[in-house]
Design a protein around this motif. Structure first.
Motif, PDB file in Angstrom:
ATOM      1  N   ARG A 258      39.086  21.499  42.086  1.00  5.87           N
ATOM      2  CA  ARG A 258      38.101  20.454  41.816  1.00  5.87           C
ATOM      3  C   ARG A 258      37.615  20.480  40.363  1.00  5.87           C
ATOM      4  NH1 ARG A 258      35.814  17.899  46.209  1.00  5.87           N
ATOM      5  NH2 ARG A 258      35.145  16.482  44.533  1.00  5.87           N
ATOM      6  N   SER A 259      38.216  21.333  39.553  1.00  2.72           N
ATOM      7  CA  SER A 259      37.892  21.428  38.119  1.00  2.72           C
ATOM      8  C   SER A 259      36.427  21.777  37.867  1.00  2.72           C
ATOM      9  CB  SER A 259      38.259  20.121  37.398  1.00  2.72           C
ATOM     10  OG  SER A 259      39.644  19.873  37.509  1.00  2.72           O
ATOM     11  N   ILE A 260      35.885  22.674  38.711  1.00  2.00           N
ATOM     12  CA  ILE A 260      34.544  23.187  38.469  1.00  2.00           C
ATOM     13  C   ILE A 260      34.634  24.705  38.308  1.00  2.00           C
ATOM     14  CG2 ILE A 260      33.378  21.296  39.661  1.00  2.00           C
ATOM     15  CD1 ILE A 260      33.024  23.075  42.076  1.00  2.00           C
ATOM     16  N   PHE A 261      33.516  25.322  37.965  1.00  2.00           N
ATOM     17  CA  PHE A 261      33.515  26.750  37.647  1.00  2.00           C
ATOM     18  C   PHE A 261      33.185  27.601  38.874  1.00  2.00           C
ATOM     19  CE2 PHE A 261      32.243  24.374  33.829  1.00  2.00           C
ATOM     20  CZ  PHE A 261      33.277  24.746  32.971  1.00  2.00           C
ATOM     21  N   CYS A 262      33.441  28.892  38.761  1.00  2.00           N
ATOM     22  CA  CYS A 262      33.151  29.783  39.884  1.00  2.00           C
ATOM     23  C   CYS A 262      32.883  31.200  39.383  1.00  2.00           C
ATOM     24  CB  CYS A 262      34.306  29.789  40.884  1.00  2.00           C
ATOM     25  SG  CYS A 262      35.908  30.238  40.175  1.00  2.00           S
ATOM     26  N   THR A 263      32.120  31.947  40.173  1.00  2.00           N
ATOM     27  CA  THR A 263      31.937  33.384  39.951  1.00  2.00           C
ATOM     28  C   THR A 263      32.365  34.087  41.233  1.00  2.00           C
ATOM     29  OG1 THR A 263      29.632  33.567  40.736  1.00  2.00           O
ATOM     30  CG2 THR A 263      29.970  32.921  38.439  1.00  2.00           C
ATOM     31  N   GLY A 264      33.028  35.219  41.078  1.00  2.00           N
ATOM     32  CA  GLY A 264      33.640  35.887  42.219  1.00  2.00           C
ATOM     33  C   GLY A 264      32.761  36.897  42.906  1.00  2.00           C
ATOM     34  N   TYR A 265      33.319  37.504  43.954  1.00  2.00           N
ATOM     35  CA  TYR A 265      32.584  38.495  44.733  1.00  2.00           C
ATOM     36  C   TYR A 265      33.551  39.470  45.382  1.00  2.00           C
ATOM     37  CZ  TYR A 265      29.095  40.514  47.863  1.00  2.00           C
ATOM     38  OH  TYR A 265      28.260  41.392  48.504  1.00  2.00           O
ATOM     39  N   HIS A 266      33.130  40.715  45.529  1.00  2.00           N
ATOM     40  CA  HIS A 266      33.872  41.817  46.142  1.00  2.00           C
ATOM     41  C   HIS A 266      34.910  42.408  45.193  1.00  2.00           C
ATOM     42  CE1 HIS A 266      32.093  41.296  50.045  1.00  2.00           C
ATOM     43  NE2 HIS A 266      32.732  40.189  50.331  1.00  2.00           N
ATOM     44  N   ALA A 267      35.870  41.586  44.740  1.00  2.00           N
ATOM     45  CA  ALA A 267      36.956  42.046  43.880  1.00  2.00           C
ATOM     46  C   ALA A 267      37.162  41.008  42.779  1.00  2.00           C
ATOM     47  CB  ALA A 267      38.233  42.235  44.704  1.00  2.00           C
ATOM     48  N   ASN A 268      38.155  41.219  41.936  1.00  2.00           N
ATOM     49  CA  ASN A 268      38.417  40.295  40.834  1.00  2.00           C
ATOM     50  C   ASN A 268      39.322  39.161  41.298  1.00  2.00           C
ATOM     51  OD1 ASN A 268      39.165  39.010  38.422  1.00  2.00           O
ATOM     52  ND2 ASN A 268      39.120  40.907  37.268  1.00  2.00           N
ATOM     53  N   GLN A 269      38.816  37.929  41.232  1.00  2.00           N
ATOM     54  CA  GLN A 269      39.600  36.762  41.633  1.00  2.00           C
ATOM     55  C   GLN A 269      40.018  35.890  40.442  1.00  2.00           C
ATOM     56  OE1 GLN A 269      36.206  36.608  43.595  1.00  2.00           O
ATOM     57  NE2 GLN A 269      37.085  38.275  44.794  1.00  2.00           N
ATOM     58  N   ALA A 270      40.034  36.467  39.246  1.00  2.00           N
ATOM     59  CA  ALA A 270      40.331  35.689  38.043  1.00  2.00           C
ATOM     60  C   ALA A 270      41.690  34.999  38.118  1.00  2.00           C
ATOM     61  CB  ALA A 270      40.262  36.589  36.809  1.00  2.00           C
ATOM     62  N   LEU A 278      34.359  32.532  35.770  1.00  2.00           N
ATOM     63  CA  LEU A 278      33.402  32.948  34.737  1.00  2.00           C
ATOM     64  C   LEU A 278      33.250  34.461  34.671  1.00  2.00           C
ATOM     65  CD1 LEU A 278      30.601  30.273  35.395  1.00  2.00           C
ATOM     66  CD2 LEU A 278      32.482  30.172  33.739  1.00  2.00           C
ATOM     67  N   THR A 279      32.966  35.066  35.799  1.00  2.00           N
ATOM     68  CA  THR A 279      32.847  36.518  35.963  1.00  2.00           C
ATOM     69  C   THR A 279      32.713  36.753  37.460  1.00  2.00           C
ATOM     70  OG1 THR A 279      31.652  38.523  35.287  1.00  2.00           O
ATOM     71  CG2 THR A 279      30.320  36.557  35.722  1.00  2.00           C
ATOM     72  N   GLY A 280      32.401  37.963  37.867  1.00  2.00           N
ATOM     73  CA  GLY A 280      32.252  38.219  39.299  1.00  2.00           C
ATOM     74  C   GLY A 280      31.555  39.535  39.556  1.00  2.00           C
ATOM     75  N   ALA A 281      30.988  39.665  40.749  1.00  2.00           N
ATOM     76  CA  ALA A 281      30.340  40.892  41.191  1.00  2.00           C
ATOM     77  C   ALA A 281      31.353  41.688  42.009  1.00  2.00           C
ATOM     78  CB  ALA A 281      29.112  40.561  42.031  1.00  2.00           C
ATOM     79  N   GLU A 282      31.807  42.801  41.458  1.00  2.00           N
ATOM     80  CA  GLU A 282      32.852  43.592  42.108  1.00  2.00           C
ATOM     81  C   GLU A 282      32.328  44.948  42.586  1.00  2.00           C
ATOM     82  OE1 GLU A 282      36.587  44.087  40.093  1.00  2.00           O
ATOM     83  OE2 GLU A 282      36.169  42.413  38.742  1.00  2.00           O
ATOM     84  N   TRP A 283      32.848  45.392  43.730  1.00  2.00           N
ATOM     85  CA  TRP A 283      32.594  46.748  44.196  1.00  2.00           C
ATOM     86  C   TRP A 283      33.515  47.715  43.451  1.00  2.00           C
ATOM     87  CZ3 TRP A 283      28.399  47.118  46.970  1.00  2.00           C
ATOM     88  CH2 TRP A 283      28.026  46.096  47.847  1.00  2.00           C
ATOM     89  N   ASP A 284      33.104  48.975  43.360  1.00  2.00           N
ATOM     90  CA  ASP A 284      33.954  50.029  42.808  1.00  2.00           C
ATOM     91  C   ASP A 284      33.799  51.253  43.705  1.00  2.00           C
ATOM     92  OD1 ASP A 284      35.607  51.543  41.298  1.00  2.00           O
ATOM     93  OD2 ASP A 284      34.363  51.575  39.494  1.00  2.00           O
ATOM     94  N   TRP A 285      34.438  51.196  44.889  1.00  2.00           N
ATOM     95  CA  TRP A 285      34.208  52.215  45.908  1.00  2.00           C
ATOM     96  C   TRP A 285      34.931  53.531  45.644  1.00  2.00           C
ATOM     97  CZ3 TRP A 285      30.033  51.209  48.101  1.00  2.00           C
ATOM     98  CH2 TRP A 285      29.718  49.953  48.632  1.00  2.00           C
ATOM     99  N   ALA A 286      35.909  53.552  44.746  1.00  2.00           N
ATOM    100  CA  ALA A 286      36.679  54.775  44.521  1.00  2.00           C
ATOM    101  C   ALA A 286      35.783  55.948  44.134  1.00  2.00           C
ATOM    102  CB  ALA A 286      37.742  54.534  43.446  1.00  2.00           C
ATOM    103  N   LYS A 287      34.806  55.693  43.279  1.00  2.00           N
ATOM    104  CA  LYS A 287      33.907  56.768  42.853  1.00  2.00           C
ATOM    105  C   LYS A 287      33.095  57.314  44.017  1.00  2.00           C
ATOM    106  CE  LYS A 287      30.128  57.973  39.716  1.00  2.00           C
ATOM    107  NZ  LYS A 287      29.354  58.638  40.791  1.00  2.00           N
ATOM    108  N   LEU A 288      32.528  56.413  44.829  1.00  2.00           N
ATOM    109  CA  LEU A 288      31.699  56.862  45.949  1.00  2.00           C
ATOM    110  C   LEU A 288      32.532  57.642  46.965  1.00  2.00           C
ATOM    111  CD1 LEU A 288      29.025  56.922  47.467  1.00  2.00           C
ATOM    112  CD2 LEU A 288      29.660  54.761  48.535  1.00  2.00           C
ATOM    113  N   TYR A 289      33.711  57.134  47.294  1.00  2.00           N
ATOM    114  CA  TYR A 289      34.557  57.832  48.265  1.00  2.00           C
ATOM    115  C   TYR A 289      34.970  59.207  47.740  1.00  2.00           C
ATOM    116  CZ  TYR A 289      34.870  53.483  50.950  1.00  2.00           C
ATOM    117  OH  TYR A 289      34.583  52.360  51.703  1.00  2.00           O
TER     118      TYR A 289
END
Length: 394
Positions: A258-270, A278-289
């Motif tokens: 639809r030619s609009i912008f987006c920001t992601g979640y969980h992982a990188n959807q670029a 635009l950017t995204g909120a990603e988890w980084d569980w490797a360190k915690l595990y």
């Protein structure tokens, strides 16, 4: 989606078949099926200690560009420790199926540490199995452990990913031309509401008049509803979309179409939206595990008090990160977003400062009362912030 998927037998079905057709299976089933403890750690023939066996269970596919992929990537990270062995199973429903998977991992694979990751696994399934296997440690993502009520071998971990959502909201507000943002969410539970509100508050720190339209689909993975919601929002003039669903794939791809912008979640959807991401909120569980693995190797457990029953962390603790900025993100957006991120890293940022109203005009956090990230009241959130269009009952 994957042409081979229809030929894949779930791991629990394969084990069930083995148990039904072999003498070993019969012995294993009746010899350990009622066991109340995990297999003891023993030395191998070379005298070395057996590895710590960790089991990971996902409600969806491991390549969903979302929640399950983020946890699977975390498993890959901890598996790099040569004294850790991991087993995993994907696409396990939030039903008694997960109980069967957990039992198989304990009894057949020797797992003494389990990470059943989906929200619906916790109550009653994890709580039930924890009582049956008091020597096994069960770690759940997002569940709220209650001392004296829940088994001592159950732990809860989660990240303050709303910090990254706040930063993403800043980028979204800088990019939006219409002043209308859209948030597609699964269910109005506290973790989801906190992400919506933090995204909206971040956006309104840039533009106090900007709005965030929210729509709840009713479940974690309903691609048709997600696509319909995304198209509907685009039709309304919303020009930046984000979401909190298990797999953001459909939302990101629809925004790009639809030619609009987006920001992601969980992982990188670029890669799904190369022009509009635009950017995204990603988890980084490797360190915690890996942190959990190190504590367990050192002899610490939930049961002896060495491992906290509630583990939380944000950008500062390395539990999450921001996707790299897309090519269309302006210098001003990067500057403001980086400044906010730096405050989170320092521990000085307060998202929920006193004087916040919900979207009905009611004061939900009175002036003079600031709620820090670790405040338990935020994990009980049941409201939408001013500027968010929608209802928790929708």
């Amino acid at each position: 989606m994957n042409a081979k998927k229809s030929f894949h037998l779930p791991r629990r079905q394969v084990i069930r078949g083995i148990l039904a057709t072999t003498a070993f299976g019969i012995t294993a089933k009746f010899g350990t099926g009622c066991s109340s403890s995990a297999p003891e750690t023993q030395a191998t023939s070379s005298g070395e200690a057996k590895p710590i066996v960790m089991g990971f269970i996902y409600v969806g596919p491991k390549d969903d560009y979302g929640y399950n992929q983020a946890h699977a990537e975390g498993r890959t990270g901890v598996a790099k420790l040569n004294w850790v062995k991991t087993v995993e199973e994907a696409s396990v429903p939030e039903t008694t199926s997960v109980e069967e998977t957990m039992r198989n991992m304990i009894e057949q694979d020797g797992a003494t540490v389990l990470f059943p990751t989906s929200f619906g696994y916790y109550d009653p399934h994890i709580l039930k199995l924890a009582k049956e296997y008091p020597e096994v440690q069960f770690f759940h993502c997002g569940g709220r452990y209650e001392e004296g009520k829940h088994p001592k071998n159950v732990g809860s971990y989660y990240g303050y990913i709303d910090e990254a959502e706040y930063v993403a909201g800043i980028v979204a507000a800088h990019t939006s031309k219409s002043g209308k943002l859209g948030f597609i969410a699964a269910k109005p539970i506290p973790q989801v509401l906190r992400n919506i509100n933090s995204f909206a508050l971040g956006a309104r720190s840039v533009n106090p008049k900007i709005t965030t339209q929210v729509l709840f689909t009713g479940d974690w993975a309903v691609p048709v509803k997600e696509a319909e919601a995304a198209n509907s929002m685009a039709d309304q003039g919303i020009d930046v979309l984000t979401c909190h669903v298990d797999s953001p794939k459909v939302v990101m791809e629809t925004a790009e179409k639809r030619s609009i912008f987006c920001t992601g979640y969980h992982a990188n959807q670029a890669t799904l939206a190369p022009k509009g991401y635009l950017t995204g909120a990603e988890w980084d569980w490797a360190k915690l595990y890996s942190d959990y693995a190190q504590m367990i190797k050192a002899g610490k457990t939930l049961m002896n008090g060495g491992i906290p029953h509630l583990v939380r962390g944000g950008l500062k603790e390395g539990f999450l990160k921001l996707s790299p900025y897309g090519s269309v993100v302006s210098a001003d957006a990067k500057k403001d977003a980086d400044a906010a991120k730096e405050k989170f890293m320092e521990g000085s940022m307060v998202v929920y400062k006193g004087g916040i109203k919900d979207n009905t005009g009611k004061v939900v956090i009175p002036a003079g009362k600031d709620l820090k990230q670790q405040d338990g009241e935020l994990e009980k959130m049941n409201w939408l912030a001013e500027g968010v269009l929608g209802s928790v009952s929708s």
